[in-house]
Write a protein that holds these residues in place. Structure first.
Motif, short mmCIF file in Angstrom:
data_model
loop_
_atom_site.label_atom_id
_atom_site.label_comp_id
_atom_site.label_asym_id
_atom_site.label_seq_id
_atom_site.Cartn_x
_atom_site.Cartn_y
_atom_site.Cartn_z
N CYS A 250 0.84 -1.21 0.00
CA CYS A 250 0.00 0.00 0.00
C CYS A 250 0.87 1.25 0.00
O CYS A 250 0.38 2.36 0.13
CB CYS A 250 -0.95 -0.02 1.20
N HIS B 233 3.09 2.34 2.23
CA HIS B 233 3.35 3.04 3.49
C HIS B 233 4.85 3.25 3.70
O HIS B 233 5.25 4.17 4.42
CB HIS B 233 2.71 2.29 4.66
N GLU C 21 -2.45 0.80 10.08
CA GLU C 21 -3.55 1.42 9.32
C GLU C 21 -4.42 0.37 8.65
O GLU C 21 -5.62 0.57 8.48
CB GLU C 21 -2.99 2.39 8.27
N GLU C 22 -3.80 -0.76 8.26
CA GLU C 22 -4.51 -1.75 7.45
C GLU C 22 -5.48 -2.59 8.27
O GLU C 22 -5.22 -3.75 8.60
CB GLU C 22 -3.49 -2.67 6.73
N HIS D 268 -2.54 -2.78 -2.91
CA HIS D 268 -2.87 -4.11 -2.37
C HIS D 268 -2.70 -5.22 -3.41
O HIS D 268 -3.11 -6.34 -3.18
CB HIS D 268 -4.29 -4.17 -1.77
#
Ligand SMILES: [Zn+2]
Ligand SMILES: [Zn+2]
Length: 386
Positions: free
Chosen positions: A98, A100, A132-133, A354
């Motif tokens: 993602c 990050h 966060e996920e 993702h």
């Protein structure tokens, strides 16, 4: 070459190092220690273990009481990477799918630049959040007093966005990301012989009715101008040809932007499930779990973000929100701010977030650093920029 250009090479290295060593939600110990070490070396006041593995670096300059928060998320996803890149994940089942890793590198790059130049008046809080996920690291940081300990007049977060071309920066007033809820519905009867349906409430047939009734909620019970999605993603029940099962379960997700619509969908779901179950002679149990609320940008902050964006790239007022969810929503519930999409699409196309072949586009590190710096200078004035 500007001084920010000089930061791109070291921040690219740092990004790829984080990429090669991904850590899942609340396990970001190596990443957090590296961030804390970098911030300390820059002379920031560093606070660790906020929201378990979160890190906050505070940089003060001048005498103003004004303050700004900038957030980067640190966690990876439980996916096996398939990029084959030299800096690919060294950890099976863990992958920065993602971007990050890029968010951390951009925010550290901004910390480097601002710590060196100190061309602002006030306080900058560099917030590195875990999980966060899907695990609500932002919620934990806020619950542990993030904004009491580190007050912010404004908070901003960048997220790379493969659907937008590199160099484009987009945001919008109001909802930008959806609320994500999960539901589990259990229909229970007593089970019996499939050849004698007169004796046994049919949980399979009731579940089939229930799926169609659930799809009536958004289309028939929610106003057409409101936005929401309900998807049934799993239906499970029964084992063999000649037995009516005693239970069937249905699960799925609901996405929405308006809390009133979210409330209405949950209420309707409970009503419909009870009604269908009662008609079939079954009982229904509904578990409705609200994971992340909608991410709602403040109008002033969104406009400020677009103004800063126009100084470093192509600013775009996003016409529509995305239905995916983001736990920065919890920070925006506690503090005025905006969530910003940083375009990172490559001309030849980019795998989506993702996806196992996704990789953060290092070409946008510079623009991300510049955008953070521009937001700080805009909000905290500019006392002798160099
Ligand atoms: Zn993600
Ligand atoms: Zn993300």
């Amino acid at each position: 070459m500007t001084e920010i250009d000089d930061l791109i090479q070291p921040m690219t290295q740092l990004r790829r190092d984080i990429h090669a060593h991904p850590e899942l939600a609340f396990c970001e110990r190596r990443t957090a220690a590296m961030i804390a070490g970098e911030l300390r070396a820059l002379g920031l006041d560093v606070h660790e273990a906020i929201g378990r593995t979160g890190v906050v670096g505070v940089l003060r300059n001048g005498s103003s009481k004004r303050s700004i928060g900038l957030r980067a998320d640190m966690d990876a996803l439980p996916i096996d990477e398939q990029t084959g890149l030299p800096w690919a994940s060294t950890v099976p089942g863990s992958f920065h799918g993602c971007g990050h890793d890029g968010h951390v590198a951009m925010l550290l790059g901004a910390a480097h630049h601002l710590a060196r130049h100190r061309d602002f008046d006030g306080t900058v809080n560099f917030i590195f959040q875990p999980a966060e996920e899907g695990h609500g690291g932002a919620r934990e940081m806020v619950a542990e007093g993030l904004f009491d300990r580190f007050p912010c007049d404004r908070i901003f977060a960048l997220h790379n966005w493969p659907d937008l071309p590199a160099g484009t920066i987009a945001t919008r007033t109001g909802p930008i990301m959806g609320a994500a809820d999960w539901f589990d519905i259990h229909l229970e009867g007593r089970g019996g012989h499939a050849a004698m349906p007169q004796d046994t409430p049919d949980a399979i047939l009731a579940a089939a009715h229930l799926v169609t009734q659930l799809h009536n909620i958004v289309s028939r019970r929610i106003a057409p101008v409101a936005q929401a999605v309900l998807s049934v993603t799993r239906i499970q029940g029964g084992h063999t040809h000649n037995v009516l099962p005693d239970r069937v379960s249905i699960k799925g997700t609901v996405r929405s932007f308006d809390p009133a619509v979210q409330d209405q969908i949950e209420t309707e779901m409970r009503r419909v499930a009870q009604g269908v179950a009662m008609a079939a002679g079954l009982t229904a149990t509904v578990h409705y779990q609200r994971n992340y609320p909608a991410t709602i940008n403040d109008a002033d902050a969104a406009n400020e973000a677009l103004k800063a964006a126009a100084t470093v790239g192509t600013a775009l007022e996003a016409p529509d929100p995305a239905l995916t969810a983001e736990d920065f929503a919890f920070m925006l519930q506690a503090c005025k701010g905006a969530y910003i999409w940083l375009g990172q699409g490559r001309p030849d196309g980019s795998p989506p977030l993702h996806n196992p072949r996704y990789d953060f586009n290092d070409d946008v590190l510079g623009i991300g650093i510049r955008l953070h710096v521009a937001l700080v200078r805009q909000w905290l004035g500019d006392v002798g920029a160099s």
